[in-house]
Design a protein around this motif. Structure first.
Motif, PDB file in Angstrom:
ATOM      1  N   LYS A  65       0.834  -1.200   0.000  1.00  0.00           N
ATOM      2  CA  LYS A  65       0.000   0.000   0.000  1.00  0.00           C
ATOM      3  C   LYS A  65       0.871   1.254   0.000  1.00  0.00           C
ATOM      4  O   LYS A  65       1.835   1.355   0.762  1.00  0.00           O
ATOM      5  N   GLY A  66       0.551   2.187  -0.869  1.00  0.00           N
ATOM      6  CA  GLY A  66       1.342   3.395  -1.003  1.00  0.00           C
ATOM      7  C   GLY A  66       2.477   3.276  -1.996  1.00  0.00           C
ATOM      8  O   GLY A  66       3.061   4.278  -2.413  1.00  0.00           O
ATOM      9  N   ARG A  67       2.810   2.041  -2.398  1.00  0.00           N
ATOM     10  CA  ARG A  67       3.876   1.833  -3.385  1.00  0.00           C
ATOM     11  C   ARG A  67       3.333   1.289  -4.703  1.00  0.00           C
ATOM     12  O   ARG A  67       3.899   1.575  -5.761  1.00  0.00           O
ATOM     13  N   PHE A  68       2.276   0.516  -4.647  1.00  0.00           N
ATOM     14  CA  PHE A  68       1.695  -0.079  -5.850  1.00  0.00           C
ATOM     15  C   PHE A  68       0.349   0.580  -6.133  1.00  0.00           C
ATOM     16  O   PHE A  68      -0.399   0.921  -5.203  1.00  0.00           O
ATOM     17  N   THR A  69       0.024   0.718  -7.416  1.00  0.00           N
ATOM     18  CA  THR A  69      -1.254   1.293  -7.810  1.00  0.00           C
ATOM     19  C   THR A  69      -1.880   0.448  -8.911  1.00  0.00           C
ATOM     20  O   THR A  69      -1.249   0.222  -9.951  1.00  0.00           O
TER      21      THR A  69
END
Length: 127
Positions: A65-69
């Protein structure tokens, strides 16, 4: 029949970025929730993210979370996963999967919740 083809994997240095893509065909792309999973050597397959096709709600594994989209391009029938700030623990084979419902399992759910799978693309994080 349903086909999912991933691309975009490869070697990357720690802290680097990659964009994975999953081309889908053989079904109405807007009908089913889609997700990304990964499997590292000697480890079980784990869910990374899921996107619901009803509200567009997204879910992420805590470690990414916060690194992958996760994102969808309905015009191209593709599911993308943007990976940033990669580290050694992100090394794995990444696969996209389709769940035969418009909503995610709840959250991401286990692999058994998904019906169709791509062949996977290797991501290797190494200096």
């Amino acid at each position: 029949q349903v086909q999912l083809v991933e691309s975009g994997g490869g070697p990357v240095q720690p802290g680097g970025s990659l964009r994975l893509s999953c081309a889908a065909s053989g079904y109405r792309f807007d009908d089913y929730a889609v997700g990304w999973f990964r499997q590292a050597p000697g480890k079980e397959r784990e869910g990374i993210s899921c996107i619901s096709r009803s509200e567009g709600t997204t879910f992420y594994r805590t470690s990414v979370k916060g690194r992958f989209t996760i994102s969808i391009d309905s015009a191209k029938n593709t599911l993308d996963l943007q990976l940033k700030d990669l580290n050694d623990d992100d090394t794995a084979v990444y696969s996209c999967a389709v769940k035969e419902r418009r909503t995610c399992p709840p959250f991401i759910g286990g692999p058994q919740k998904y019906t169709y799978w791509g062949q996977g693309t290797q991501v290797t994080v190494s200096s």
